[in-house]
Design an enzyme around this catalytic site. Structure first.
Site, PDB file in Angstrom:
ATOM      1  N   LYS A 212      40.867 -54.863  42.430  1.00  0.00           N
ATOM      2  CA  LYS A 212      41.409 -53.744  41.313  1.00  0.00           C
ATOM      3  C   LYS A 212      41.550 -54.592  40.196  1.00  0.00           C
ATOM      4  O   LYS A 212      41.335 -54.702  39.333  1.00  0.00           O
ATOM      5  CB  LYS A 212      42.030 -53.010  41.964  1.00  0.00           C
ATOM      6  CG  LYS A 212      42.116 -52.044  40.516  1.00  0.00           C
ATOM      7  CD  LYS A 212      42.682 -50.703  41.564  1.00  0.00           C
ATOM      8  CE  LYS A 212      43.459 -49.346  40.446  1.00  0.00           C
ATOM      9  NZ  LYS A 212      43.771 -48.108  40.531  1.00  0.00           N
ATOM     10  N   GLY A 271      43.359 -48.035  45.230  1.00  0.00           N
ATOM     11  CA  GLY A 271      43.161 -49.112  45.859  1.00  0.00           C
ATOM     12  C   GLY A 271      41.822 -48.942  47.229  1.00  0.00           C
ATOM     13  O   GLY A 271      41.332 -49.215  47.479  1.00  0.00           O
ATOM     14  N   ARG A 272      43.366 -47.879  48.042  1.00  0.00           N
ATOM     15  CA  ARG A 272      42.728 -47.580  49.617  1.00  0.00           C
ATOM     16  C   ARG A 272      41.909 -46.714  49.383  1.00  0.00           C
ATOM     17  O   ARG A 272      41.964 -45.426  50.061  1.00  0.00           O
ATOM     18  CB  ARG A 272      44.326 -46.878  50.136  1.00  0.00           C
ATOM     19  CG  ARG A 272      45.525 -46.395  48.935  1.00  0.00           C
ATOM     20  CD  ARG A 272      46.566 -46.354  49.842  1.00  0.00           C
ATOM     21  NE  ARG A 272      47.364 -45.400  49.048  1.00  0.00           N
ATOM     22  CZ  ARG A 272      48.501 -45.934  48.062  1.00  0.00           C
ATOM     23  NH1 ARG A 272      48.241 -47.003  48.030  1.00  0.00           N
ATOM     24  NH2 ARG A 272      48.754 -45.198  48.053  1.00  0.00           N
ATOM     25  N   GLU A 357      50.740 -46.065  53.456  1.00  0.00           N
ATOM     26  CA  GLU A 357      50.676 -46.802  52.005  1.00  0.00           C
ATOM     27  C   GLU A 357      50.468 -45.546  50.755  1.00  0.00           C
ATOM     28  O   GLU A 357      51.336 -45.550  50.068  1.00  0.00           O
ATOM     29  CB  GLU A 357      50.238 -47.753  51.131  1.00  0.00           C
ATOM     30  CG  GLU A 357      50.198 -48.529  49.961  1.00  0.00           C
ATOM     31  CD  GLU A 357      49.544 -49.824  49.540  1.00  0.00           C
ATOM     32  OE1 GLU A 357      48.418 -49.441  49.217  1.00  0.00           O
ATOM     33  OE2 GLU A 357      49.519 -50.937  50.131  1.00  0.00           O
ATOM     34  N   LYS A 498      56.644 -58.560  46.752  1.00  0.00           N
ATOM     35  CA  LYS A 498      56.223 -59.251  46.140  1.00  0.00           C
ATOM     36  C   LYS A 498      56.849 -60.495  45.236  1.00  0.00           C
ATOM     37  O   LYS A 498      56.793 -62.057  45.382  1.00  0.00           O
ATOM     38  CB  LYS A 498      54.918 -59.237  45.457  1.00  0.00           C
ATOM     39  CG  LYS A 498      54.115 -58.481  46.433  1.00  0.00           C
ATOM     40  CD  LYS A 498      53.257 -57.839  45.282  1.00  0.00           C
ATOM     41  CE  LYS A 498      51.754 -56.668  45.511  1.00  0.00           C
ATOM     42  NZ  LYS A 498      51.043 -55.858  44.722  1.00  0.00           N
TER      43      LYS A 498
HETATM   44  O1  F6P Z   1      49.312 -53.846  48.815  1.00  0.00           O
HETATM   45  C1  F6P Z   1      49.957 -53.306  47.443  1.00  0.00           C
HETATM   46  C2  F6P Z   1      48.019 -53.280  47.147  1.00  0.00           C
HETATM   47  O2  F6P Z   1      48.212 -53.050  45.734  1.00  0.00           O
HETATM   48  C3  F6P Z   1      47.502 -52.158  47.636  1.00  0.00           C
HETATM   49  O3  F6P Z   1      47.368 -51.038  47.383  1.00  0.00           O
HETATM   50  C4  F6P Z   1      45.980 -52.741  47.031  1.00  0.00           C
HETATM   51  O4  F6P Z   1      44.809 -52.181  47.469  1.00  0.00           O
HETATM   52  C5  F6P Z   1      45.896 -54.470  47.467  1.00  0.00           C
HETATM   53  O5  F6P Z   1      47.517 -54.869  46.822  1.00  0.00           O
HETATM   54  C6  F6P Z   1      44.750 -54.805  46.451  1.00  0.00           C
HETATM   55  O6  F6P Z   1      44.812 -54.804  45.274  1.00  0.00           O
HETATM   56  P1  F6P Z   1      43.865 -55.488  44.445  1.00  0.00           P
HETATM   57  O7  F6P Z   1      42.706 -54.794  44.707  1.00  0.00           O
HETATM   58  O8  F6P Z   1      44.607 -55.060  42.732  1.00  0.00           O
HETATM   59  O9  F6P Z   1      43.632 -56.894  44.412  1.00  0.00           O
END
Ligand code: F6P
Length: 528
Positions: A212, A271-272, A357, A498
């Site tokens: 995302k 994202g989820r 989450e 992170k």
């Molecule tokens: O673990 C944190 C997170 O932001 C999730 O909410 C998300 O699904 C995942 O990392 C991956 O994020 P991205 O799709 O931005 O790479």
């Protein structure tokens, strides 16, 4: 964008106080076996058909009085108004000032539906964009499916950009294009991508970079490694544009990476909650455009159920209320997911992100600490494997773990003769947990029984049923978060680690431990 949250926190309602009293008087000592003896209609009362999903909730530690009070709590908390706010496109994700509209991705195009245009302008124009992108994505899926040179599709993504698509592709493997192998790479551990790349050739591989944000460390690290591998093994810059597709909201970063083929989506898709968006491309490649549309249609049917069914017969709400009853009154700390389906073997992992989450929060939507527990720990394995691992503890351990069984009425295409044996085991476990063997003299062989479970039943594992099942869980998470008064759509808890990792990585090269605690410093010295 501002949003007046219509919710009252659950612990500030009178229903909460009444539930507390009810728990002390009747809830704590509730006995399932006696409840079935006393109420011949218990199965009917506590089971229901929702779109594509039949649910038997009768083996849970509730009676009509309990459910009545829980429903009163849902009303007092403002669950319905909060749900309506989500479906109106209000910015209910307050910490990020975003609407929450993954349901819009499943909504039929306006021309196909008879609905009157009552939705807000943003929703209507959003729906047009959604369908334009969906059509483009399905055309791309069709192109990859038709390209006989492509035998392997590698999705590089993590969290929501991995778990949902990977789970669905595995679940619907019976429908997979026979000429395409789908791979999902998520971990920054080089072993995962490295061992896969050893089996692949650039000219027959399609990479999907799913992120995302297009900034996630794991995904970007693997994406760069895949690009280097592609170029080192004779792939050209021009080939790169054909063999790499980006699925992202960050089109600029994708272009900078060198990917011109990009499918976008929107910041109002968490994202989820994103497997219905461009992130679902691997699903569409695997099962084809019609299969993907069926997945969306099943989820939409569940959206409509959640949006319109009265709370008494609203399955996501009933499940969320059970979660609250167990977590906040009985004090149970976890729920075990037991899909009796090899296809659904990644469902527990997918639900871990979706539920924990979303709802693993210690503050309410205003940022005030909540004085009650929120998301339970979600864990599990497919049946019957779990029976030979941790069911011992679920049957006889001192902790009570509510179990959620999922079974299919019809088996898959392989060895269908084994299906009755599989579902008999699911039924047997649920019955054993409830009935127990409490009068056995030998303590080692005694089963207390009275252990709760829910039982969900799908006709078969097809795209529509799976879509409905996933949307059921999404809305259950929404309803739980609504009751707990939290924001289910942010994830600040993943940030601190992170940041620290970014600081520590260069120290591994230099051995610099200045300012670190003694434990981290000691470990770093050994790793440097
Ligand atoms: O673990 C944190 C997170 O932001 C999730 O909410 C998300 O699904 C995942 O990392 C991956 O994020 P991205 O799709 O931005 O790479």
């Amino acid at each position: 964008m501002s949003f007046a949250d219509p919710r009252t926190r659950c612990d500030r309602t009178t229903a909460w106080q009444r539930l507390r009293a009810h728990y002390e008087a009747a809830g704590r000592g509730f006995d399932l076996r006696a409840a079935f003896e006393q109420d011949a209609g218990r199965f009917e009362r506590f089971s229901q058909q929702a779109p594509h999903v039949f649910a038997d909730l009768s083996k849970n530690l509730i009676d009509a009085a309990t459910e009545g009070l829980l429903l009163e709590l849902a009303r007092d908390c403002g669950l319905e108004a909060y749900r309506d706010a989500m479906f109106a496109g209000a910015p209910i994700n307050g910490t990020e000032q975003r609407a929450v509209m993954h349901w819009l991705l499943r909504k039929p195009a306006l021309a196909q539906s008879n609905q009157r245009l009552t939705a807000t302008d943003s929703v209507v124009s959003g729906l047009r964009d959604v369908h334009a992108t969906l059509d483009a994505m399905l055309r791309l899926a069709e192109r990859v499916r038709a390209d006989e040179a492509i035998t392997d599709v590698v999705n590089i993504g993590i969290g929501g950009s991995d778990l949902g698509p990977a789970m669905v592709v595995k679940a619907l493997d019976d429908l997979r294009h026979p000429g395409k192998r789908l791979h999902f790479v998520s971990n920054v551990d080089g072993m995962e991508l490295g061992s896969l790349l050893r089996q692949l050739r650039p000219e027959s591989t399609q990479f999907l970079i799913a992120s995302k944000t297009f900034t996630t460390l794991e995904t970007m690290t693997n994406a760069h490694a895949a690009r280097d591998w592609f170029l080192e093994r004779g792939g050209s810059q021009e080939g790169l544009t054909r063999h790499f597709v980006a699925l992202t909201t960050n089109l600029e970063a994708a272009a900078e990476f060198g990917i011109t083929a990009t499918l976008g989506f929107w910041d109002w898709v968490g994202g989820r909650y994103s497997l219905w968006s461009a992130i679902g491309l691997p699903i569409a490649i695997a099962i084809g455009p019609q299969g993907f549309r069926d997945l969306l249609a099943g989820a939409h049917a569940m959206d409509e159920h959640f949006r319109t069914a009265p709370l008494e017969t609203n399955l996501p709400v009933r499940l969320a209320l059970l979660d609250l009853w167990y977590r906040n009154f009985h004090g149970f700390t976890s729920r075990s997911m037991a899909p009796y389906s090899h296809g659904l073997r990644r469902l527990p992992a997918y639900l871990q992100q979706l539920e924990m989450e979303s709802n693993g929060k210690g503050v309410d939507a205003r940022g005030e600490a909540v004085p009650y527990a929120t998301a339970p720990v979600i864990w599990g394995e497919p049946g019957t494997n779990g029976q030979h691992a941790f069911f011992q503890m679920i049957h006889q351990g001192p902790d009570i773990v509510p179990v959620e069984f999922i079974a299919l009425r019809g088996g898959g295409r392989d060895l269908p003769g084994q299906h009755p044996r599989l579902v008999a085991n699911a039924l047997a476990q649920a019955r054993a947990l409830m009935m127990g063997r409490p009068h056995e003299d030998c303590g080692h062989r005694r089963f207390s029984g009275n252990r709760p479970s829910s039982f969900l039943l799908l006709e078969r594992l097809d795209p529509a049923s799976l879509g409905a099942l996933i949307a059921l869980y999404e809305h259950r998470v929404f309803a739980s978060g609504a009751l707990w008064g939290i924001n289910s759509f942010d994830q600040w808890g993943v940030e601190l680690g992170k940041t620290i990792a970014r600081d520590l990585e260069p120290r591994l090269a230099t051995g610099d431990v200045a300012g670190l605690d003694a434990s981290t410093a000691g470990l770093l010295r050994r790793l440097a």
